[in-house]
Write a protein that holds these residues in place. Structure first.
Motif, PDB file in Angstrom:
ATOM      1  N   LYS A 153      63.168  46.372  -9.190  1.00  0.00           N
ATOM      2  CA  LYS A 153      64.459  46.035  -9.800  1.00  0.00           C
ATOM      3  C   LYS A 153      64.267  45.660 -11.271  1.00  0.00           C
ATOM      4  O   LYS A 153      63.171  45.281 -11.701  1.00  0.00           O
ATOM      5  CB  LYS A 153      65.117  44.865  -9.064  1.00  0.00           C
ATOM      6  CG  LYS A 153      65.674  45.208  -7.700  1.00  0.00           C
ATOM      7  CD  LYS A 153      66.551  44.072  -7.169  1.00  0.00           C
ATOM      8  CE  LYS A 153      67.195  44.443  -5.843  1.00  0.00           C
ATOM      9  NZ  LYS A 153      68.137  43.397  -5.381  1.00  0.00           N
ATOM     10  N   ASP A 154      65.348  45.767 -12.026  1.00  0.00           N
ATOM     11  CA  ASP A 154      65.314  45.326 -13.416  1.00  0.00           C
ATOM     12  C   ASP A 154      65.130  43.808 -13.473  1.00  0.00           C
ATOM     13  O   ASP A 154      65.649  43.078 -12.616  1.00  0.00           O
ATOM     14  CB  ASP A 154      66.617  45.686 -14.132  1.00  0.00           C
ATOM     15  CG  ASP A 154      66.762  47.173 -14.377  1.00  0.00           C
ATOM     16  OD1 ASP A 154      65.815  47.923 -14.075  1.00  0.00           O
ATOM     17  OD2 ASP A 154      67.832  47.584 -14.861  1.00  0.00           O
ATOM     18  N   PHE A 155      64.422  43.351 -14.478  1.00  0.00           N
ATOM     19  CA  PHE A 155      64.227  41.911 -14.658  1.00  0.00           C
ATOM     20  C   PHE A 155      65.410  41.361 -15.440  1.00  0.00           C
ATOM     21  O   PHE A 155      65.403  41.305 -16.661  1.00  0.00           O
ATOM     22  CB  PHE A 155      62.906  41.633 -15.368  1.00  0.00           C
ATOM     23  CG  PHE A 155      62.573  40.168 -15.491  1.00  0.00           C
ATOM     24  CD1 PHE A 155      62.307  39.412 -14.355  1.00  0.00           C
ATOM     25  CD2 PHE A 155      62.514  39.552 -16.727  1.00  0.00           C
ATOM     26  CE1 PHE A 155      61.990  38.059 -14.460  1.00  0.00           C
ATOM     27  CE2 PHE A 155      62.189  38.204 -16.843  1.00  0.00           C
ATOM     28  CZ  PHE A 155      61.937  37.453 -15.715  1.00  0.00           C
ATOM     29  N   ASP A 156      66.442  40.987 -14.714  1.00  0.00           N
ATOM     30  CA  ASP A 156      67.596  40.287 -15.276  1.00  0.00           C
ATOM     31  C   ASP A 156      67.430  38.829 -14.875  1.00  0.00           C
ATOM     32  O   ASP A 156      67.522  38.487 -13.681  1.00  0.00           O
ATOM     33  CB  ASP A 156      68.911  40.817 -14.702  1.00  0.00           C
ATOM     34  CG  ASP A 156      69.249  42.224 -15.176  1.00  0.00           C
ATOM     35  OD1 ASP A 156      68.419  42.837 -15.874  1.00  0.00           O
ATOM     36  OD2 ASP A 156      70.345  42.708 -14.852  1.00  0.00           O
ATOM     37  N   ALA A 157      67.179  37.957 -15.840  1.00  0.00           N
ATOM     38  CA  ALA A 157      66.761  36.607 -15.466  1.00  0.00           C
ATOM     39  C   ALA A 157      67.126  35.579 -16.527  1.00  0.00           C
ATOM     40  O   ALA A 157      67.311  35.897 -17.707  1.00  0.00           O
ATOM     41  CB  ALA A 157      65.251  36.583 -15.229  1.00  0.00           C
ATOM     42  N   LEU A 158      67.219  34.328 -16.068  1.00  0.00           N
ATOM     43  CA  LEU A 158      67.426  33.176 -16.935  1.00  0.00           C
ATOM     44  C   LEU A 158      66.219  32.258 -16.819  1.00  0.00           C
ATOM     45  O   LEU A 158      65.776  31.939 -15.711  1.00  0.00           O
ATOM     46  CB  LEU A 158      68.675  32.389 -16.526  1.00  0.00           C
ATOM     47  CG  LEU A 158      69.960  33.166 -16.242  1.00  0.00           C
ATOM     48  CD1 LEU A 158      71.081  32.190 -15.877  1.00  0.00           C
ATOM     49  CD2 LEU A 158      70.351  34.024 -17.425  1.00  0.00           C
ATOM     50  N   ARG A 159      65.708  31.862 -17.958  1.00  0.00           N
ATOM     51  CA  ARG A 159      64.686  30.807 -17.985  1.00  0.00           C
ATOM     52  C   ARG A 159      65.410  29.484 -18.208  1.00  0.00           C
ATOM     53  O   ARG A 159      66.024  29.278 -19.264  1.00  0.00           O
ATOM     54  CB  ARG A 159      63.656  31.061 -19.079  1.00  0.00           C
ATOM     55  CG  ARG A 159      62.551  30.012 -19.144  1.00  0.00           C
ATOM     56  CD  ARG A 159      61.506  30.374 -20.189  1.00  0.00           C
ATOM     57  NE  ARG A 159      60.474  29.354 -20.297  1.00  0.00           N
ATOM     58  CZ  ARG A 159      59.419  29.455 -21.096  1.00  0.00           C
ATOM     59  NH1 ARG A 159      59.263  30.539 -21.861  1.00  0.00           N
ATOM     60  NH2 ARG A 159      58.520  28.487 -21.141  1.00  0.00           N
ATOM     61  N   VAL A 160      65.374  28.641 -17.206  1.00  0.00           N
ATOM     62  CA  VAL A 160      66.148  27.401 -17.220  1.00  0.00           C
ATOM     63  C   VAL A 160      65.212  26.215 -17.386  1.00  0.00           C
ATOM     64  O   VAL A 160      64.205  26.089 -16.676  1.00  0.00           O
ATOM     65  CB  VAL A 160      66.948  27.242 -15.908  1.00  0.00           C
ATOM     66  CG1 VAL A 160      67.674  25.896 -15.877  1.00  0.00           C
ATOM     67  CG2 VAL A 160      67.939  28.392 -15.750  1.00  0.00           C
ATOM     68  N   ASN A 161      65.547  25.332 -18.325  1.00  0.00           N
ATOM     69  CA  ASN A 161      64.845  24.063 -18.505  1.00  0.00           C
ATOM     70  C   ASN A 161      65.827  22.939 -18.189  1.00  0.00           C
ATOM     71  O   ASN A 161      66.726  22.645 -18.978  1.00  0.00           O
ATOM     72  CB  ASN A 161      64.314  23.932 -19.927  1.00  0.00           C
ATOM     73  CG  ASN A 161      63.519  22.648 -20.135  1.00  0.00           C
ATOM     74  OD1 ASN A 161      63.424  21.808 -19.239  1.00  0.00           O
ATOM     75  ND2 ASN A 161      62.941  22.485 -21.320  1.00  0.00           N
ATOM     76  N   VAL A 162      65.664  22.351 -17.017  1.00  0.00           N
ATOM     77  CA  VAL A 162      66.603  21.309 -16.590  1.00  0.00           C
ATOM     78  C   VAL A 162      66.505  20.079 -17.481  1.00  0.00           C
ATOM     79  O   VAL A 162      67.485  19.352 -17.653  1.00  0.00           O
ATOM     80  CB  VAL A 162      66.339  20.942 -15.105  1.00  0.00           C
ATOM     81  CG1 VAL A 162      67.304  19.857 -14.635  1.00  0.00           C
ATOM     82  CG2 VAL A 162      66.481  22.181 -14.229  1.00  0.00           C
ATOM     83  N   ALA A 163      65.348  19.850 -18.086  1.00  0.00           N
ATOM     84  CA  ALA A 163      65.137  18.685 -18.945  1.00  0.00           C
ATOM     85  C   ALA A 163      65.151  19.068 -20.417  1.00  0.00           C
ATOM     86  O   ALA A 163      64.459  18.455 -21.235  1.00  0.00           O
ATOM     87  CB  ALA A 163      63.819  18.009 -18.582  1.00  0.00           C
ATOM     88  N   ALA A 164      65.939  20.073 -20.786  1.00  0.00           N
ATOM     89  CA  ALA A 164      65.996  20.526 -22.181  1.00  0.00           C
ATOM     90  C   ALA A 164      66.371  19.371 -23.109  1.00  0.00           C
ATOM     91  O   ALA A 164      67.305  18.610 -22.817  1.00  0.00           O
ATOM     92  CB  ALA A 164      67.019  21.654 -22.314  1.00  0.00           C
ATOM     93  N   PRO A 165      65.662  19.212 -24.221  1.00  0.00           N
ATOM     94  CA  PRO A 165      65.993  18.138 -25.175  1.00  0.00           C
ATOM     95  C   PRO A 165      67.431  18.261 -25.665  1.00  0.00           C
ATOM     96  O   PRO A 165      67.879  19.347 -26.045  1.00  0.00           O
ATOM     97  CB  PRO A 165      64.996  18.365 -26.317  1.00  0.00           C
ATOM     98  CG  PRO A 165      63.865  19.124 -25.685  1.00  0.00           C
ATOM     99  CD  PRO A 165      64.488  19.983 -24.629  1.00  0.00           C
ATOM    100  N   GLY A 166      68.163  17.161 -25.618  1.00  0.00           N
ATOM    101  CA  GLY A 166      69.553  17.177 -26.050  1.00  0.00           C
ATOM    102  C   GLY A 166      70.499  17.802 -25.053  1.00  0.00           C
ATOM    103  O   GLY A 166      71.677  17.976 -25.337  1.00  0.00           O
ATOM    104  N   GLY A 167      69.992  18.129 -23.875  1.00  0.00           N
ATOM    105  CA  GLY A 167      70.820  18.752 -22.855  1.00  0.00           C
ATOM    106  C   GLY A 167      71.641  17.745 -22.064  1.00  0.00           C
ATOM    107  O   GLY A 167      71.540  16.529 -22.273  1.00  0.00           O
TER     108      GLY A 167
END
Length: 482
Positions: free
Chosen positions: A426-440
């Motif tokens: 399959k195509d790589f359709d993806a999100l890289r998620v950082n739950v602890a993103a600075p300022g998030g």
């Protein structure tokens, strides 16, 4: 371990860490310390375990030191799929939510959409909506445009330029007594739809395809609906429209189509509900469009089978859901819009029990948010409302709604052989998620398991947590301006 079994595969990049996705059997599957390789065509070449790094690097010929390592609070998830969004309405999203559907269309929607004959205005709005949805993690969008062919083609171009997977529809409507200057004749609608399809396919965009788009039954004569059904069937094109969104709309449909048994029956008689067997019909185009050359020369860019996706369905009967199941047609659940315009509450559990394909839609601007994360939250809220009304109702879990936002959407659009989850080929359709993103927006008090991190992201996260967005293996967010 999943691999393409091709040691000569050219690997573009490899990532290591936690991957979360859905399968047909599991609403949520978590792969910890996983390795995923993407080839030069943007497809997933292998999925393995971290302990097999050396073996995989030797087999696929990549340098183990070049592997991207996710951080502690990061994970990859499939890109989210918006199965129903009105691109031109983004210009007034977040406002004009003080009327029910039919008055809302005449007062706000049609006057705004009529402005899209202005290409510069269209370019401004369409650029913004594509960029915003991509930032929000929408890797695939099924767009309604307007009745204007050139502006609709522009939307396809913009989606392609920014790398979004998209189905784009030029809206068809040959009756509109509420705003008479915003409609076409039946002949104009057919001819311009043909031109739209032909020109968009001729662009040979790899990820952008046309979708036949009758706005909804009340804005189309039966003659036009039948012609559009024939057009879609003979040319294996996707179909999108609306159905049973609002009770007054349903009553109006009965008045306009007195010889039909139900709202669904109208579309079915006009060949606008998918029949996956008949979808194998040979390619041809029918009168009155014989002046245009056949589409067979550009057929290779059309999906192998058509798919109908109908938005809302709040007031469908069980008999109508049975017909959806038999024909393979899908529904787009648009909970924000359903609530914001006081249209109704879709019983998703009942739809799933009928084994009808279902995805999530933002339905901008009836839905005020262009984020599928919002659709996830409103879907959960709507399910809980039904449980309040009936304690026997089985409330949806966040895992089930996560599947609707990803794999469910790909199934609803018949794109699940290409996208929707992490599977080799399959195509790589993806999100890289950082739950602890600075300022998030999310505060982590302690170390959490991946399931909890996903739940927090779905309930509390936003675009600040989405570090990178990939479509067909290409990083499209952060943006590289086209």
């Amino acid at each position: 371990m999943q691999t393409s079994e091709k040691s000569d595969t050219d690997i573009r990049f490899v990532c290591r860490g936690t991957f979360v996705h859905s399968t047909a059997e599991e609403a949520l599957q978590i792969l910890e310390d996983a390795l995923l390789g993407v080839d030069s065509k943007g497809k997933i070449a292998f999925i393995g375990e971290g302990k097999d790094l050396q073996k995989l690097s030797e087999s696929f010929g990549f340098c183990s030191s070049a592997v991207t390592q996710l951080r502690q609070h990061e994970f990859f998830m499939p890109g989210m799929i918006d199965t129903h969004i009105h691109a031109p309405q983004y210009s007034y999203a977040g406002t004009a939510l003080d009327m029910p559907l039919l008055q809302w269309l005449n007062t706000y929607t049609f006057p705004v959409e009529s402005r899209f004959q202005d290409i510069e205005f269209a370019k401004k709005v369409y650029t913004q909506v594509v960029k915003r949805t991509l930032r929000n993690g929408t890797t695939t969008a099924c767009y309604f445009a307007t009745i204007h062919t050139d502006a609709s083609l522009l939307l396809g171009q913009i989606a392609n330029d920014f790398g979004q997977r998209a189905l784009v529809g030029k809206v068809c409507m040959d009756r509109n007594d509420g705003v008479k200057y915003y409609r076409e004749t039946s002949e104009e609608s057919q001819e311009e739809t043909y031109r739209f399809i032909k020109e968009l396919l001729n662009k040979k965009y790899p990820l952008v395809k046309p979708v036949v788009t009758p706005r909804f039954a009340p804005s189309c004569t039966e003659t036009l609906l039948a012609k559009l059904g024939e057009m879609a069937k003979n040319n294996k094109l996707h179909i999108q429209s609306h159905i049973s969104e609002n009770l007054k709309e349903v009553e109006w449909v009965k008045e306009l189509f007195p010889n039909s048994e139900s709202y669904t029956d109208i579309y079915h008689k006009c060949n606008l509900l998918t029949d996956k067997v008949r979808a194998q019909s040979r390619l041809r185009f029918t009168k009155p469009l014989v002046k245009c050359e056949c589409l067979h020369k550009i057929r290779q860019t059309v999906p192998d089978a058509l798919q109908t996706i109908m938005a809302h369905g709040c007031h469908l009967s069980d008999e109508e859901l049975v017909l959806f199941r038999k024909t393979g047609a899908a529904l787009s659940h648009c909970p924000n819009s359903n609530i914001s315009l006081c249209s109704g509450v879709l019983n998703v559990r009942n739809v799933l029990n009928h084994k009808v394909k279902l995805g999530l839609g933002t339905d901008v601007a009836g839905g005020y948010s262009p984020s599928i994360l919002d659709a996830v939250r409103r879907a959960l809220d709507s399910s809980k409302v039904l449980t309040i009304q009936d304690p026997e109702h089985k409330t949806l879990s966040f895992e089930e709604v996560f599947r609707l936002a990803t794999l469910g959407g790909s199934q609803a659009l018949s794109l699940d052989e290409r996208t929707g989850n992490f599977k080799v080929g399959k195509d790589f359709d993806a999100l890289r998620v950082n739950v602890a993103a600075p300022g998030g927006p999310i505060d982590l008090i302690q170390s959490e398991k991946p399931q909890i991190l996903l739940e927090k992201f779905l309930n509390l996260g936003d675009d600040r947590n989405i570090v990178e967005v990939f479509v067909a293996g290409k990083k499209v967010v952060p943006f590289s301006e086209p």
